[in-house]
Motif scaffolding. Sequence first.
Motif, mmCIF file in Angstrom:
data_model
loop_
_atom_site.group_PDB
_atom_site.id
_atom_site.type_symbol
_atom_site.label_atom_id
_atom_site.label_comp_id
_atom_site.label_asym_id
_atom_site.label_seq_id
_atom_site.Cartn_x
_atom_site.Cartn_y
_atom_site.Cartn_z
ATOM 1 N N GLY A 147 58.659 7.096 50.025
ATOM 2 C CA GLY A 147 57.884 6.125 49.279
ATOM 3 C C GLY A 147 56.439 6.491 49.001
ATOM 4 N N LEU A 148 55.965 7.624 49.523
ATOM 5 C CA LEU A 148 54.533 7.911 49.445
ATOM 6 C C LEU A 148 54.108 8.371 48.051
ATOM 7 C CD1 LEU A 148 52.077 7.841 51.314
ATOM 8 C CD2 LEU A 148 52.413 10.280 51.709
ATOM 9 N N ALA A 149 54.681 9.458 47.543
ATOM 10 C CA ALA A 149 54.271 9.992 46.237
ATOM 11 C C ALA A 149 54.617 9.019 45.110
ATOM 12 C CB ALA A 149 54.928 11.348 45.997
ATOM 13 N N VAL A 265 53.525 9.197 60.756
ATOM 14 C CA VAL A 265 54.970 9.079 60.937
ATOM 15 C C VAL A 265 55.374 9.611 62.307
ATOM 16 C CG1 VAL A 265 57.233 9.851 60.116
ATOM 17 C CG2 VAL A 265 55.465 9.204 58.464
ATOM 18 N N ARG A 266 54.861 10.765 62.669
ATOM 19 C CA ARG A 266 55.251 11.414 63.923
ATOM 20 C C ARG A 266 54.749 10.667 65.146
ATOM 21 N NH1 ARG A 266 53.306 17.435 63.387
ATOM 22 N NH2 ARG A 266 54.339 17.616 65.419
ATOM 23 N N MET A 267 53.657 9.923 65.001
ATOM 24 C CA MET A 267 53.122 9.163 66.134
ATOM 25 C C MET A 267 53.881 7.869 66.389
ATOM 26 S SD MET A 267 48.959 9.611 66.125
ATOM 27 C CE MET A 267 48.696 9.099 64.435
ATOM 28 N N GLY A 268 54.869 7.581 65.552
ATOM 29 C CA GLY A 268 55.714 6.414 65.793
ATOM 30 C C GLY A 268 55.571 5.294 64.792
ATOM 31 N N LEU A 269 54.657 5.437 63.824
ATOM 32 C CA LEU A 269 54.509 4.380 62.834
ATOM 33 C C LEU A 269 55.722 4.318 61.916
ATOM 34 C CD1 LEU A 269 52.303 2.299 62.280
ATOM 35 C CD2 LEU A 269 51.393 3.807 60.506
ATOM 36 N N GLY A 270 56.374 5.472 61.732
ATOM 37 C CA GLY A 270 57.581 5.509 60.918
ATOM 38 C C GLY A 270 57.274 5.574 59.437
ATOM 39 N N HIS A 271 58.299 5.883 58.648
ATOM 40 C CA HIS A 271 58.120 6.022 57.200
ATOM 41 C C HIS A 271 57.735 4.700 56.541
ATOM 42 C CE1 HIS A 271 59.696 10.161 56.569
ATOM 43 N NE2 HIS A 271 60.353 9.908 57.685
ATOM 44 N N GLY A 272 58.423 3.628 56.913
ATOM 45 C CA GLY A 272 58.193 2.352 56.254
ATOM 46 C C GLY A 272 56.791 1.819 56.463
ATOM 47 N N ARG A 273 56.343 1.748 57.715
ATOM 48 C CA ARG A 273 55.013 1.217 57.994
ATOM 49 C C ARG A 273 53.917 2.170 57.523
ATOM 50 N NH1 ARG A 273 55.383 -0.449 64.190
ATOM 51 N NH2 ARG A 273 56.737 1.402 64.182
ATOM 52 N N VAL A 277 50.831 1.151 54.920
ATOM 53 C CA VAL A 277 49.413 1.429 55.151
ATOM 54 C C VAL A 277 48.820 2.157 53.946
ATOM 55 C CG1 VAL A 277 47.781 2.742 56.560
ATOM 56 C CG2 VAL A 277 49.610 1.434 57.662
ATOM 57 N N TRP A 278 49.558 3.122 53.448
ATOM 58 C CA TRP A 278 49.061 3.885 52.302
ATOM 59 C C TRP A 278 49.037 3.038 51.037
ATOM 60 C CZ3 TRP A 278 47.038 8.789 51.649
ATOM 61 C CH2 TRP A 278 46.914 9.545 52.822
ATOM 62 N N TYR A 279 50.004 2.154 50.873
ATOM 63 C CA TYR A 279 49.978 1.270 49.706
ATOM 64 C C TYR A 279 48.729 0.390 49.726
ATOM 65 C CZ TYR A 279 54.889 2.489 48.875
ATOM 66 O OH TYR A 279 56.058 3.160 48.624
ATOM 67 N N LEU A 280 48.361 -0.088 50.911
ATOM 68 C CA LEU A 280 47.147 -0.886 51.035
ATOM 69 C C LEU A 280 45.932 -0.057 50.639
ATOM 70 C CD1 LEU A 280 45.622 -3.426 51.898
ATOM 71 C CD2 LEU A 280 45.661 -2.560 54.255
ATOM 72 N N ALA A 281 45.881 1.195 51.120
ATOM 73 C CA ALA A 281 44.759 2.074 50.766
ATOM 74 C C ALA A 281 44.718 2.337 49.263
ATOM 75 C CB ALA A 281 44.872 3.391 51.533
ATOM 76 N N MET A 282 45.888 2.565 48.661
ATOM 77 C CA MET A 282 45.955 2.822 47.224
ATOM 78 C C MET A 282 45.523 1.598 46.422
ATOM 79 S SD MET A 282 49.669 4.705 47.255
ATOM 80 C CE MET A 282 49.996 6.071 48.373
ATOM 81 N N ALA A 283 45.986 0.428 46.837
ATOM 82 C CA ALA A 283 45.619 -0.804 46.142
ATOM 83 C C ALA A 283 44.115 -1.058 46.232
ATOM 84 C CB ALA A 283 46.393 -1.984 46.722
#
Length: 332
Positions: A147-149, A265-273, A277-283
Amino acid sequence: MTMNTSADLLSIAGGSAIACAVLLWLLMRTGLAWRLAVDMPNARSLHAQPIPRIGAWGVMGVSIPMLLVLAPSLRWIALIAAALAFLSYFDDRAGLSARMRFLAHLCGAALVPVIYGSGLAPWWIPLIVLFIAWLINLYNFMDGSDGLAGGMALFGFGTFAIAAGHAEPELAFAAAAIAGAAAGFLVWNLHPATIFLGDAGSVPLGFLAGALGYWGWYRGLWPIWFPILVFSPFIADATVTLVKRLLRHERVWEAHREHYYQRMVRMGLGHGRTALVWYLAMALAGALALFLRQAPISVQLVGLSSGCLLLIAVGGIVDRRWAGFLKREGSQ
């Protein structure tokens, strides 16, 4: 089309989204997706299963024809994006050297001011070319989490469409079409992703971000910093990561898992969360860019400085938590 209302842009984006989602569904339904390109997991991947890497067939397969129809003045930008997509698909299948890829990216970036002209002092041209080429590569670097790109394309080009508005209809139509195609791709790319974008999608998306950002600046729609701020979450992550790897004398063209989004992702936040976070930053980046675009210079400086400080603060938080994560991992 001659009108340019919010309804027009929403119609274009909605039609593009439906077309992209259906096209990708057909590729998956027929099994053709698995014969076109498949991403096989390796030690640097954030996924464990093979995933079809065909997002470009939907995103570019819809966006480029719509640009040619809705934005004829941008046809050369659309055709260069198509050429980069084709070259990157060949790279996905057969592999090209890093030098050859970068040369192709530079050529594509250089064609924009050459074809459309700049009316600027000669020393601006190399900076424009390097900026577009860097966006091409960083977009590719940042395509590594569900979902990132696609989200960056939705928010980034959506912001372009809003900013272009009535002043530059063709640019607004083009940006809306790309944002809509990204939304259609996200139907299949949100976690857990069933389709990946691949180089054939990320490379031309990076080019389009730079080329349309340049076009809007050249046409006087926004300041030079506007496209940089719109895509600043991607730019900051990729640039800081590249500088760190250069300082460690690492081969920066090789795949790795050290981007900030990969660490999250590797620290446990996972792909979805991580995506949220990135969507909030982008918005926030898009909203700030729209707010500052026509503000007084003093307000622009304060807003841009605040945005930079916020990105630095978030990066510092991730760095500290990553250091603790590595310490815990090492002690086990």
